[in-house]
Design an enzyme around this catalytic site. Sequence first.
Site, mmCIF file in Angstrom:
data_model
loop_
_atom_site.group_PDB
_atom_site.id
_atom_site.type_symbol
_atom_site.label_atom_id
_atom_site.label_comp_id
_atom_site.label_asym_id
_atom_site.label_seq_id
_atom_site.Cartn_x
_atom_site.Cartn_y
_atom_site.Cartn_z
ATOM 1 C CB VAL A 114 49.260 38.493 41.056
ATOM 2 C CG1 VAL A 114 48.355 37.300 40.828
ATOM 3 C CG2 VAL A 114 48.823 39.687 40.215
ATOM 4 N NE ARG A 151 35.254 42.616 35.887
ATOM 5 C CZ ARG A 151 36.463 42.495 35.359
ATOM 6 N NH1 ARG A 151 36.916 43.429 34.542
ATOM 7 N NH2 ARG A 151 37.231 41.470 35.658
ATOM 8 C CG HIS A 161 37.651 38.853 39.784
ATOM 9 N ND1 HIS A 161 38.591 39.787 40.103
ATOM 10 C CD2 HIS A 161 37.024 38.555 40.965
ATOM 11 C CE1 HIS A 161 38.547 40.053 41.399
ATOM 12 N NE2 HIS A 161 37.607 39.317 41.941
ATOM 13 C CB ALA A 186 46.177 32.867 40.046
#
Length: 333
Positions: free
Chosen positions: A247, A190, A164, A301
């Site tokens: 997060v 990925r 990512h 984010a």
Amino acid sequence: MDTQQIAATVAGAGDLTALEDVRVRLLGKKGEITGMLKQLGGLAPEERAAFGAQVNALKAEAQALLDARKSELEGAAEAASLDAGWMDVTAPAPERPLGRLHPITLLLEEVIDHFTGLGFEIASGPDIEDSFHNFDALNIPKDHPARDVWDTFYTDRGEIPRTHTSSVQIRTMMNRTPPMRILAPGRVFRNETIDATHHASFHQVEGLLVDRQVSVAHLKHTLETLVDRVIGRGLKTRFRPAFYPFVEPGLDLDVSCVFCHGKGCGVCKQSGWIELIPGGLVHPNVLRACGHDPDEWQAYAFGMGFDRMVMLRYGIDDIRRLYDGRLSLVRQF
Ligand SMILES: [Zn+2]
């Protein structure tokens, strides 16, 4: 030599050079008609006048025939040269292949434009990452089950083709002092089975804002504005709570499916919604790992799945079309 013979000789001249030869042969200093005039001196005075008039008439006739043939030949030569240089100004112009921008590039330019207008700077990081920037600093310690969520490739030396663009968040926050706003577009990797909605290599656009008193409301507003301005098409949006280790709280932004208008189809897996942008408020552990005090600074984010965004914007229903290299796709833009 009589008129008929002269006419036949002149008509036999196929081009201007041959015609000039004929002229010399008839009217030149040693020409036949000139020769006849020279005979005048040897004639009896009473014959001279009549013969002279006859030869002069012949000479005038020859001259007229030569002139006529000359303009005829000149006309033909001009027509031939016009034919050779003929051009159909109504014919379609030959196609000149022009390069086009790939839809990913096109939309990325728009998104960059949108965010730079909001004061974001463009940031980038390496495609090949280490475990610290790709996982550890993002609150995903080694042996944490969350690592399995990302089907990770590893190089022989244990490096990670980044899963990512969140790794750019870490690099930016470690090198700068808040407040900061960055947008980091990039390619990610990925270990996924490739199908209509998944690819082993795709694009993410990471957004990060670090400031004082940042809340979920700021993030929601940013993402809703983005969808509205950049994808448009009157899409509906919804937010769902989601878990990502980096997060707290985490959320997913879904948009209504452009392909079935919410009725359910193969692309949206019959749900009517397409998951587009995961995000959230940056976890205090992540801020700490980057050297910032979470009591003073907060951050939001997000990491948009950019290929999906391109598909929604342009109505492309299979992600593989973006990567199969066919010009038939690119030529439509
Ligand atoms: Zn659908």
